[in-house]
Design a protein around this motif. Structure first.
Motif, PDB file in Angstrom:
ATOM      1  N   TRP A 325       0.889  -1.164   0.000  1.00 50.83           N
ATOM      2  CA  TRP A 325       0.000   0.000   0.000  1.00 50.83           C
ATOM      3  C   TRP A 325       0.922   1.208   0.000  1.00 50.83           C
ATOM      4  CZ3 TRP A 325      -4.892   0.551  -1.066  1.00 50.83           C
ATOM      5  CH2 TRP A 325      -5.559   1.714  -0.698  1.00 50.83           C
ATOM      6  N   VAL A 326       1.264   1.702  -1.195  1.00 49.70           N
ATOM      7  CA  VAL A 326       2.420   2.588  -1.348  1.00 49.70           C
ATOM      8  C   VAL A 326       2.059   3.996  -1.795  1.00 49.70           C
ATOM      9  CG1 VAL A 326       4.044   0.734  -1.840  1.00 49.70           C
ATOM     10  CG2 VAL A 326       2.726   1.698  -3.699  1.00 49.70           C
ATOM     11  N   ASP A 327       0.833   4.440  -1.549  1.00 50.99           N
ATOM     12  CA  ASP A 327       0.488   5.786  -1.970  1.00 50.99           C
ATOM     13  C   ASP A 327       0.916   6.821  -0.939  1.00 50.99           C
ATOM     14  OD1 ASP A 327      -1.277   5.375   0.061  1.00 50.99           O
ATOM     15  OD2 ASP A 327      -3.071   5.987  -1.040  1.00 50.99           O
ATOM     16  N   GLY A 328       1.675   6.403   0.062  1.00 54.24           N
ATOM     17  CA  GLY A 328       2.151   7.341   1.066  1.00 54.24           C
ATOM     18  C   GLY A 328       1.235   7.496   2.258  1.00 54.24           C
ATOM     19  N   ASN A 329       0.077   6.884   2.198  1.00 53.56           N
ATOM     20  CA  ASN A 329      -0.872   7.004   3.293  1.00 53.56           C
ATOM     21  C   ASN A 329      -1.243   5.622   3.823  1.00 53.56           C
ATOM     22  OD1 ASN A 329      -1.319   9.920   3.083  1.00 53.56           O
ATOM     23  ND2 ASN A 329      -2.306   9.426   1.146  1.00 53.56           N
ATOM     24  N   SER A 330      -1.443   5.542   5.134  1.00 49.43           N
ATOM     25  CA  SER A 330      -1.977   4.315   5.701  1.00 49.43           C
ATOM     26  C   SER A 330      -3.471   4.254   5.411  1.00 49.43           C
ATOM     27  CB  SER A 330      -1.708   4.275   7.200  1.00 49.43           C
ATOM     28  OG  SER A 330      -0.318   4.235   7.459  1.00 49.43           O
ATOM     29  N   TRP A 331      -4.034   3.031   5.456  1.00 53.94           N
ATOM     30  CA  TRP A 331      -5.442   2.842   5.091  1.00 53.94           C
ATOM     31  C   TRP A 331      -6.270   2.812   6.368  1.00 53.94           C
ATOM     32  CZ3 TRP A 331      -7.355  -1.675   1.442  1.00 53.94           C
ATOM     33  CH2 TRP A 331      -8.676  -1.410   1.040  1.00 53.94           C
ATOM     34  N   GLY A 332      -7.177   3.745   6.464  1.00 53.98           N
ATOM     35  CA  GLY A 332      -7.974   3.851   7.683  1.00 53.98           C
ATOM     36  C   GLY A 332      -9.457   3.853   7.429  1.00 53.98           C
ATOM     37  N   MET A 333     -10.189   4.058   8.506  1.00 54.81           N
ATOM     38  CA  MET A 333     -11.649   4.078   8.441  1.00 54.81           C
ATOM     39  C   MET A 333     -12.166   5.243   9.279  1.00 54.81           C
ATOM     40  SD  MET A 333     -12.678   0.987  11.033  1.00 54.81           S
ATOM     41  CE  MET A 333     -12.094   0.970  12.736  1.00 54.81           C
ATOM     42  N   LEU A 357      -5.997   0.879  10.008  1.00 55.08           N
ATOM     43  CA  LEU A 357      -5.920  -0.572  10.137  1.00 55.08           C
ATOM     44  C   LEU A 357      -4.729  -1.154   9.385  1.00 55.08           C
ATOM     45  CD1 LEU A 357      -9.675  -1.653   9.718  1.00 55.08           C
ATOM     46  CD2 LEU A 357      -8.407  -1.257  11.838  1.00 55.08           C
ATOM     47  N   LEU A 358      -4.294  -0.495   8.316  1.00 61.67           N
ATOM     48  CA  LEU A 358      -3.221  -1.039   7.486  1.00 61.67           C
ATOM     49  C   LEU A 358      -2.188   0.046   7.214  1.00 61.67           C
ATOM     50  CD1 LEU A 358      -2.423  -3.687   5.990  1.00 61.67           C
ATOM     51  CD2 LEU A 358      -3.445  -2.702   3.940  1.00 61.67           C
ATOM     52  N   GLN A 359      -0.949  -0.240   7.550  1.00 60.80           N
ATOM     53  CA  GLN A 359       0.132   0.723   7.426  1.00 60.80           C
ATOM     54  C   GLN A 359       0.604   0.850   5.980  1.00 60.80           C
ATOM     55  OE1 GLN A 359       3.517  -0.401   9.731  1.00 60.80           O
ATOM     56  NE2 GLN A 359       4.709   1.425   9.225  1.00 60.80           N
ATOM     57  N   SER A 360       0.910   2.074   5.588  1.00 64.60           N
ATOM     58  CA  SER A 360       1.443   2.307   4.252  1.00 64.60           C
ATOM     59  C   SER A 360       2.686   1.456   4.027  1.00 64.60           C
ATOM     60  CB  SER A 360       1.800   3.791   4.094  1.00 64.60           C
ATOM     61  OG  SER A 360       2.475   4.021   2.887  1.00 64.60           O
ATOM     62  N   GLY A 361       2.748   0.790   2.870  1.00 65.39           N
ATOM     63  CA  GLY A 361       3.891  -0.040   2.537  1.00 65.39           C
ATOM     64  C   GLY A 361       3.756  -1.484   2.920  1.00 65.39           C
ATOM     65  N   THR A 362       2.707  -1.843   3.687  1.00 66.83           N
ATOM     66  CA  THR A 362       2.494  -3.230   4.087  1.00 66.83           C
ATOM     67  C   THR A 362       1.876  -4.005   2.919  1.00 66.83           C
ATOM     68  OG1 THR A 362       2.106  -2.540   6.373  1.00 66.83           O
ATOM     69  CG2 THR A 362       1.379  -4.753   5.758  1.00 66.83           C
ATOM     70  N   GLN A 443       6.871  -5.632   5.721  1.00 66.04           N
ATOM     71  CA  GLN A 443       7.081  -5.034   7.028  1.00 66.04           C
ATOM     72  C   GLN A 443       5.927  -5.450   7.942  1.00 66.04           C
ATOM     73  OE1 GLN A 443       6.762  -0.920   5.848  1.00 66.04           O
ATOM     74  NE2 GLN A 443       4.577  -0.834   6.235  1.00 66.04           N
ATOM     75  N   ALA A 444       6.116  -5.373   9.236  1.00 60.87           N
ATOM     76  CA  ALA A 444       5.029  -5.635  10.172  1.00 60.87           C
ATOM     77  C   ALA A 444       4.020  -4.500  10.090  1.00 60.87           C
ATOM     78  CB  ALA A 444       5.581  -5.752  11.588  1.00 60.87           C
ATOM     79  N   ASN A 445       2.739  -4.846  10.146  1.00 60.76           N
ATOM     80  CA  ASN A 445       1.683  -3.835  10.098  1.00 60.76           C
ATOM     81  C   ASN A 445       1.589  -3.140  11.444  1.00 60.76           C
ATOM     82  OD1 ASN A 445      -0.611  -2.285   9.694  1.00 60.76           O
ATOM     83  ND2 ASN A 445      -2.018  -4.020   9.747  1.00 60.76           N
ATOM     84  N   GLU A 446       1.912  -1.861  11.467  1.00 59.34           N
ATOM     85  CA  GLU A 446       1.912  -1.088  12.710  1.00 59.34           C
ATOM     86  C   GLU A 446       0.555  -1.095  13.401  1.00 59.34           C
ATOM     87  OE1 GLU A 446       2.469   3.630  14.032  1.00 59.34           O
ATOM     88  OE2 GLU A 446       2.949   2.969  12.000  1.00 59.34           O
ATOM     89  N   PHE A 447      -0.526  -1.286  12.625  1.00 57.13           N
ATOM     90  CA  PHE A 447      -1.869  -1.133  13.168  1.00 57.13           C
ATOM     91  C   PHE A 447      -2.594  -2.459  13.395  1.00 57.13           C
ATOM     92  CE2 PHE A 447      -0.902   2.637  10.518  1.00 57.13           C
ATOM     93  CZ  PHE A 447      -0.774   3.551  11.561  1.00 57.13           C
ATOM     94  N   ILE A 448      -1.831  -3.570  13.474  1.00 58.09           N
ATOM     95  CA  ILE A 448      -2.465  -4.864  13.706  1.00 58.09           C
ATOM     96  C   ILE A 448      -3.192  -4.884  15.045  1.00 58.09           C
ATOM     97  CG2 ILE A 448      -0.385  -5.860  14.727  1.00 58.09           C
ATOM     98  CD1 ILE A 448      -3.007  -7.640  12.498  1.00 58.09           C
ATOM     99  N   THR A 449      -2.718  -4.099  16.020  1.00 53.37           N
ATOM    100  CA  THR A 449      -3.401  -4.049  17.319  1.00 53.37           C
ATOM    101  C   THR A 449      -4.820  -3.527  17.168  1.00 53.37           C
ATOM    102  OG1 THR A 449      -1.299  -3.723  18.477  1.00 53.37           O
ATOM    103  CG2 THR A 449      -3.295  -3.137  19.668  1.00 53.37           C
ATOM    104  N   ASN A 450      -5.025  -2.578  16.255  1.00 56.29           N
ATOM    105  CA  ASN A 450      -6.387  -2.079  16.020  1.00 56.29           C
ATOM    106  C   ASN A 450      -7.283  -3.175  15.455  1.00 56.29           C
ATOM    107  OD1 ASN A 450      -6.268   0.491  17.026  1.00 56.29           O
ATOM    108  ND2 ASN A 450      -5.983   1.504  15.051  1.00 56.29           N
ATOM    109  N   ILE A 451      -6.744  -4.030  14.581  1.00 54.21           N
ATOM    110  CA  ILE A 451      -7.526  -5.144  14.025  1.00 54.21           C
ATOM    111  C   ILE A 451      -7.906  -6.119  15.129  1.00 54.21           C
ATOM    112  CG2 ILE A 451      -7.376  -7.160  12.508  1.00 54.21           C
ATOM    113  CD1 ILE A 451      -5.807  -5.434  10.547  1.00 54.21           C
ATOM    114  N   LYS A 452      -6.944  -6.433  15.990  1.00 60.30           N
ATOM    115  CA  LYS A 452      -7.217  -7.353  17.091  1.00 60.30           C
ATOM    116  C   LYS A 452      -8.245  -6.763  18.062  1.00 60.30           C
ATOM    117  CE  LYS A 452      -2.615  -9.466  16.929  1.00 60.30           C
ATOM    118  NZ  LYS A 452      -1.315  -9.628  17.648  1.00 60.30           N
ATOM    119  N   THR A 453      -8.074  -5.482  18.383  1.00 64.66           N
ATOM    120  CA  THR A 453      -9.007  -4.837  19.318  1.00 64.66           C
ATOM    121  C   THR A 453     -10.408  -4.767  18.733  1.00 64.66           C
ATOM    122  OG1 THR A 453      -7.216  -3.512  20.269  1.00 64.66           O
ATOM    123  CG2 THR A 453      -9.454  -2.733  20.647  1.00 64.66           C
TER     124      THR A 453
END
Length: 465
Positions: A325-333, A357-362, A443-453
Motif C-alpha cells: 500500500w504505497v500511496d504514502g498514506n496508511s489505510w484507515g476508516m 488498520l493497514l500501514q502504508s507499505g504493508t 514489514q510488520a503492520n503497525e496497526f495490527i493491534t487495532n484489528i485485534k481490538t
C-alpha cells in the motif's frame, strides 16, 4: 550546370562558417559570467543544534528532535552550496508543525526540498507478558488486551522510554491493572499523564471459528490461519467447526458467537449455500446465536436472509498478487457519529472517530467485499442503505465522515427473532503480512493491534458482554 552549383555551394558554405563564428563569439560573450552546472544543494540543516538527515536524491530533509521540543517558532540553521540562493528566506522563524518547502537555485540548476520535523514521543513501547500495547500519544492512552484469565492484579509492564524521559510507576514495577492506571511521564521539568487500560477477553464465552477445511490444522489460507491462531490464543472457549460439521448436524446451541473469516476467494464456497447449512445458521441466530462475518464472508448476509435478496455487498474484489500500500498514506476508516459504540472502544485513532488498520507499505491482498453506496444499488446515501438493508452502517473509509460513500463495518441488531450480526468488509482488515511476488517479506503492520481490538470488541459486543 554542375560547376555553377559547386561555386554557389562554396559561397554558401563560407557564409555559414562566418555566421557560426560570429554567433559562437556572441554566445561566449553572453555566458561569460553565468555559472553552469553548479550544485544547488542544502549541505546542512539544523534545528536547536540537531542536524537533519538530508536525502539529496529525493530532496527530503528530516529532523528528529527530543520529546517536549517546541517547534512552533523555530529559526533553523541552514547552509547552502556556495553561490546558491533559496526561494524562501531561511533566516526567519517557522512553525514546523507543517512541512517547509523551498527551492534552492544556483546558476542554471535548482533543487526542491521538503523539511519534516519529528518530535519523539515519550514512550517508545509498553509491553506486558510479551504483548505490546497500542499507544495513542494524542489522547495519552495505553490500551491492550491480554489472554483470557490473565490475573490483572500483579503485572509488570516493560516500558521503553525516549532519552531524557522518566515515568512513574516505573518499568518493571508490579501494578494492579484491574482498573485504569495513570502513568506520569516527565521530561525537562514538565509532566503529562497517560492512562493505561488493560483488559482480558470475557471469560466463559464459546466462540467458534468457522471454516471450509475439515479441521483447523488443515486451513491453508495464511490470513485465516493467523486470525484463527489469535482467537485460540486469547479465548479459552474457542473451538473450530467446519461447514461439513454443520451438514452432519453438529450441535450449535452452546456457541455464543460464530466467526467466519473467509479470505480464500471472492466467491463463497458452494458448501456455504447448502440448505442444511443455511437453515442451521438461521436457526442458530433465531435461538440466540450471533455471527461475525469478515473479509469475503460479508457476502453471506444475502444467503442467510439477513438482508433482502440482492442487497449484499455490491463491490467485491481482491484476488490478485500481494502488493504494498504505497500511496504514502496508511489505510484507515471513519466511524464518525459512532465513537461511543463498544466495538470501537480502545482503538488507536489519528483523529476523532478515525483509525488506521493497514500501514502504508504493508503488502496486502486487498480482499474487499463492501457496499458502494451512491454509485450502485440505488441507495443514494447512508440513510438509503439503512432503509433498504435493515442494517446500521457503523464505518466507512477514512475520507467519508458522513458515512454516505461506503459501508465497511455494519451491524444488524438484535430483534425479537434474530440476534446480532457484525460485518467487517474492507481490505484493510488484513491479518497476515504477505510476501510480494518475489518472495520479499512485508514489514510488520503497525496497526495490527487495532484489528485485534476491533475483533475482540466485536465478539464481546455480539455476546452481550
Amino acid at each position: 550546370m554542375r560547376k555553377i552549383i559547386t561555386k554557389n555551394w562554396t559561397k554558401l558554405s563560407l557564409i555559414f562558417a562566418l555566421f557560426f563564428v560570429f554567433t559562437a563569439c556572441e554566445n561566449s560573450f553572453d555566458n561569460a559570467n553565468l555559472e553552469l552546472n553548479t550544485p544547488s544543494d542544502v549541505t546542512s540543516f539544523k534545528i536547536n543544534g540537531v542536524a537533519g538527515e538530508i536525502d539529496q536524491k529525493l530532496g527530503k530533509i528530516t529532523v528528529t528532535l527530543p520529546y517536549g521540543t517546541e517547534i512552533t517558532a523555530v529559526n533553523p540553521e541552514v547552509v547552502l552550496e556556495a553561490g546558491a540562493t533559496s526561494s524562501v528566506d531561511l533566516s526567519q522563524t517557522f512553525n514546523f508543525n507543517n512541512a517547509l518547502k523551498f527551492r534552492v537555485v544556483n546558476g542554471n540548476l535548482y533543487k526542491d526540498y521538503t523539511v519534516s520535523v519529528v518530535v519523539l514521543s515519550p514512550i517508545k513501547t509498553f509491553t506486558i507478558n510479551g504483548v505490546t500495547a497500542a499507544i495513542n500519544h494524542a489522547n495519552k492512552t495505553i490500551t491492550m488486551v491480554l489472554p483470557e484469565n490473565t490475573d490483572l492484579t500483579a503485572l509488570k509492564p516493560v516500558i521503553e522510554l525516549t532519552q531524557g524521559v522518566s515515568i512513574s510507576p516505573s518499568s518493571g514495577a508490579t501494578i494492579d491493572f484491574s482498573n485504569p492506571v495513570t502513568f506520569v511521564v516527565t521530561a525537562n521539568g514538565k509532566s503529562v499523564n497517560y492512562t493505561a487500560n488493560v483488559g482480558v477477553p470475557v471469560s466463559g464465552l464459546v466462540v467458534a471459528f468457522l471454516g471450509t477445511a475439515a479441521t483447523r490444522a488443515e486451513i491453508t489460507n495464511m490470513d485465516e490461519i493467523t486470525a484463527s491462531n489469535w482467537l485460540f490464543e486469547n479465548f479459552n472457549g474457542a473451538k473450530y467447526i467446519s461447514f461439513g460439521d454443520i451438514v452432519n448436524g453438529t450441535d450449535l446451541s452452546g456457541i455464543d458467537v460464530i466467526w467466519w473469516h473467509f479470505d480464500s476467494a471472492t466467491n463463497l464456497p458452494t458448501e456455504a449455500f447448502k440448505p442444511a447449512v443455511t437453515q442451521a445458521l438461521q436457526a442458530f441466530r433465531a435461538n440466540g446465536g450471533n455471527l461475525l462475518l469478515t473479509s469475503f464472508a460479508s457476502q453471506y448476509v444475502d444467503a442467510l436472509g439477513i438482508v433482502p435478496s440482492g442487497k449484499g455487498p455490491n463491490n467485491v474484489f481482491g484476488d490478485f498478487l500481494p502488493g504494498g500500500w504505497v500511496d504514502g498514506n496508511s489505510w484507515g476508516m471513519s466511524f464518525r457519529g459512532h465513537e461511543t459504540h463498544p466495538i470501537f472502544d480502545g482503538l488507536t485513532t489519528y483523529e476523532t472517530g478515525k483509525a488506521y488498520l493497514l500501514q502504508s507499505g504493508t503488502y496486502r491482498l486487498n480482499h474487499t467485499a463492501w457496499w458502494f453506496v451512491p454509485e450502485w444499488g440505488g441507495y443514494v446515501n447512508g440513510e438509503g442503505w439503512r432503509n433498504q438493508t435493515g442494517g446500521i452502517n457503523l464505518a466507512s473509509e477514512g475520507w467519508d465522515d458522513n458515512l454516505d460513500g461506503r459501508v465497511t463495518i455494519a451491524e444488524w441488531p438484535n430483534t425479537g427473532t434474530d440476534k446480532n450480526v457484525v460485518v467487517i468488509s474492507m481490505g484493510a482488515y488484513d491479518w497476515y503480512n504477505e510476501t510480494n511476488s518475489s518472495g520479499v517479506p512485508s514489514q510488520a503492520n503497525e496497526f495490527i493491534t487495532n484489528i485485534k481490538t476491533l475483533t475482540q470488541n466485536s465478539i464481546n459486543y455480539l455476546a452481550g458482554k
